[in-house]
Design an enzyme around this catalytic site. Structure first.
Site, PDB file in Angstrom:
ATOM      1  N   LYS A 173       0.848  -1.197   0.000  1.00 58.71           N
ATOM      2  CA  LYS A 173       0.000   0.000   0.000  1.00 58.71           C
ATOM      3  C   LYS A 173       0.884   1.247   0.000  1.00 58.71           C
ATOM      4  O   LYS A 173       1.530   1.558   0.984  1.00 58.71           O
ATOM      5  CB  LYS A 173      -0.905   0.051   1.236  1.00 58.71           C
ATOM      6  N   SER A 227       4.369   8.160   9.963  1.00 58.25           N
ATOM      7  CA  SER A 227       4.332   9.023  11.146  1.00 58.25           C
ATOM      8  C   SER A 227       4.337   8.223  12.442  1.00 58.25           C
ATOM      9  O   SER A 227       3.982   7.045  12.474  1.00 58.25           O
ATOM     10  CB  SER A 227       3.070   9.890  11.095  1.00 58.25           C
ATOM     11  N   GLY A 231       2.283   4.762  13.340  1.00 57.26           N
ATOM     12  CA  GLY A 231       3.144   3.658  13.771  1.00 57.26           C
ATOM     13  C   GLY A 231       2.682   3.088  15.100  1.00 57.26           C
ATOM     14  O   GLY A 231       2.629   1.864  15.288  1.00 57.26           O
ATOM     15  N   GLU A 248       9.269   2.291  11.032  1.00 60.33           N
ATOM     16  CA  GLU A 248      10.260   3.355  10.831  1.00 60.33           C
ATOM     17  C   GLU A 248       9.485   4.656  10.900  1.00 60.33           C
ATOM     18  O   GLU A 248       8.648   4.916  10.041  1.00 60.33           O
ATOM     19  CB  GLU A 248      10.914   3.153   9.460  1.00 60.33           C
ATOM     20  N   CYS A 282      13.136  11.496   7.045  1.00 55.26           N
ATOM     21  CA  CYS A 282      13.214  11.207   8.480  1.00 55.26           C
ATOM     22  C   CYS A 282      14.653  11.274   8.951  1.00 55.26           C
ATOM     23  O   CYS A 282      14.919  11.367  10.138  1.00 55.26           O
ATOM     24  CB  CYS A 282      12.566   9.873   8.806  1.00 55.26           C
ATOM     25  N   GLU A 380       9.318  16.743  15.264  1.00 57.21           N
ATOM     26  CA  GLU A 380       9.651  16.620  13.843  1.00 57.21           C
ATOM     27  C   GLU A 380       8.703  17.472  13.014  1.00 57.21           C
ATOM     28  O   GLU A 380       7.495  17.358  13.139  1.00 57.21           O
ATOM     29  CB  GLU A 380       9.540  15.159  13.396  1.00 57.21           C
TER      30      GLU A 380
HETATM   31  C1  UN1 Z   1      18.046   8.758   3.280  1.00 65.23           C
HETATM   32  O1  UN1 Z   1      18.240   9.713   4.025  1.00 65.23           O
HETATM   33  O2  UN1 Z   1      18.819   8.472   2.360  1.00 65.23           O
HETATM   34  O3  UN1 Z   1      11.679   8.355   5.350  1.00 65.23           O
HETATM   35  C2  UN1 Z   1      16.905   7.831   3.428  1.00 65.23           C
HETATM   36  C3  UN1 Z   1      12.869   8.641   5.362  1.00 65.23           C
HETATM   37  C4  UN1 Z   1      13.844   7.536   5.576  1.00 65.23           C
HETATM   38  C5  UN1 Z   1      14.747   7.335   4.427  1.00 65.23           C
HETATM   39  C6  UN1 Z   1      15.875   8.289   4.398  1.00 65.23           C
HETATM   40  N1  UN1 Z   1      13.142   6.318   5.867  1.00 65.23           N
HETATM   41  O4  UN1 Z   1      13.218   9.788   5.210  1.00 65.23           O
END
Ligand code: UN1
Length: 478
Positions: A173, A227, A231, A248, A282, A380
């Protein structure tokens, strides 16, 4: 020209229950795609197809899986310019960044094509006479993949490729902002000779499609990037039914600039980590922690460099930063500028909305001087908004770096081997960067963090096997 994107379920392209559109954040008058939106019932059809296909696929030869992944990787690499253009149009990162991401997605499939062949186990003598022990890895079964909009090719690739390599079937998804990227990837995967049902694309809302995946007893594992709030909901729901989960989530990553740093290098790390990809990573460095002895000089240099950044249409040559992805994210960014000002953070540069030839969400990257308790230094934002904090020496800088509910990555700029080594040891994160930006990681090594940033086994590299397989210990009396 808008393209029409369908769901891919059990080896067939299917219309949805409703239709959605994605538009170009650099040019809101351009519709990029019209896409099929599934509901929970259609998601369940895909989940059932994946569950039916899983046993045979789990027993397929490594050669077959390696060949399929290699073919997918080769096609992505061969078409990286075209896929990069689609990505830049739909998500808004600059064309060079977008082409780089497409290449990364191709390389990830190539890497896991090799990993499919390297599925090694262990063979040990038992503690009992005449008995032997084998330890092997088996597929988990059906993996539900819920991906974000900010890396619409690379993140799906780093979840789908290991899932397939280790013999799982997939229900994917994508985020609703990037259906064309998801459909382009699915189209390439659909021609790789996988049996029907092994890979499924289901577009739609988190509430409908995501929820169906999270709740279905047929989905053995969920890999999610997005987010913190979503999560946490997924964690609760999957814990209740004991499904495997990998999350993540956010980051509030520090970049520490020590007293002995090469300041030009530090400024480049800060600009690239904080503002490139419009800060929508992230891994972005949104807290720049600077030793008091170089603070003012660093801020002057960073301000100049920030003001010189070119913001504009993602496809335009020479642009450093594309638009913010959508109105909602822009509103979030603007609200944080307001919060920063009202809490007493000092505005250094940027934050204005910018007019360009096309109607897009253009915003000048914003820089503040903040205090550790300010929300802009703790939460964030996920936009081109960064703050500088002042530190009194190394220990204070490390304490500030670790003073966050997140723990994805941390950077340090220093010429000292001793201090960089200490920083690597003391940073409470999953990834440390020395004299490099916090964002922009390799595709063949583990990715993930600690604390509020991540949950479950690492992604990427051979560590991905931890999540996408389950261990079996077999005893044989021979
Ligand atoms: C990167 O910085 O190369 O959602 C990857 C994100 C991370 C991936 C970053 N999971 O920004």
């Amino acid at each position: 020209m808008a393209q029409s994107c369908k769901n891919y379920i059990n080896g067939r392209w299917e219309t949805g229950v409703t239709t959605g559109i994605s538009s170009n954040p650099s040019d809101l008058d351009e519709v990029v795609a019209e896409y099929a939106r599934a509901d929970g019932n259609q998601a369940e059809v895909a989940i059932r197809a994946a569950a039916d296909a899983a046993p045979a696929w789990g027993l397929s030869t490594p050669q077959r899986r390696a060949d399929a992944l290699d073919q997918i990787g080769s096609e992505i690499l061969a078409r990286k310019d075209e896929l990069g253009q689609l990505l830049a149009r739909e998500e808004g990162k600059t064309l060079p960044e977008a082409i780089g991401e497409a290449a990364r997605a191709g390389n990830i499939f190539k890497f896991f094509a090799g990993e499919a062949l390297r599925a090694a186990g262990e063979h040990l003598p038992s503690v009992r006479p005449g008995v032997e022990v084998d330890i092997t890895r088996e597929p988990v079964g059906v993996v539900g993949i819920i991906a974000p909009w900010n890396f619409p090719l690379a993140i799906p690739a780093w979840k789908i490729a290991p899932a397939l390599a280790y013999g799982n079937s997939v229900v994917f998804k994508p985020a609703e902002l990037v259906p064309a990227c998801a459909a382009a990837l699915a189209e390439i995967i659909s021609r790789a000779g996988l049996p029907a049902g092994v890979f499924n694309l289901v577009m739609g809302s988190g509430r409908q499609v995501g929820q169906a995946m999270v709740d279905s007893p047929l989905v053995d594992a969920i890999s999610f990037t997005g987010s913190v709030g979503t999560g946490e909901q997924i964690l609760k729901a999957t814990a209740a039914r004991r499904a495997k989960v990998q999350l993540e989530m956010g980051g509030k990553n520090p970049l520490v600039v020590l007293a002995d740093a090469d300041l030009d290098q530090a400024v480049e790390c800060a600009v690239q980590g904080s503002f490139f990809s419009t800060g929508q990573r992230c891994t972005a460095s949104s807290r720049i922690i600077v030793d008091a002895t170089v603070h003012d000089r660093f801020v002057t240099k960073l301000r100049q460099r920030t003001l010189a950044l070119k913001v504009g249409h993602a496809m335009e040559r020479g642009i450093d930063i594309g638009p913010v992805v959508d109105r909602a994210q822009l509103d979030t960014n603007l609200s944080y500028l307001e919060i920063a000002r009202s809490e007493g953070a000092e505005h250094v540069a940027g934050g204005e909305l910018l007019e360009r030839a096309t109607r897009g969400h253009f915003m000048a990257p914003a820089l503040f001087l903040a205090q550790p308790q300010h929300r802009i230094a703790r939460e964030e934002v996920f936009g081109p908004v960064a703050c500088v904090l002042k530190a009194d020496g190394f220990d204070h800088a490390v304490a500030l770096a670790n003073d966050t509910p997140f723990g994805l990555c941390a950077g340090v700029v220093t010429q000292s081997l001793k201090l960089s080594t200490q920083f690597k040891r003391q940073a409470k994160v999953g990834m440390v960067m020395v004299n490099l930006p916090t964002a922009g990681v390799d595709y063949h090594v583990p990715f993930g963090g600690r604390k509020g940033s991540s949950h479950g086994p690492r992604e990427q590299g051979r560590y991905a096997a931890e999540f996408y397989t389950t261990v079996k210990t077999a005893y044989t009396l021979a």
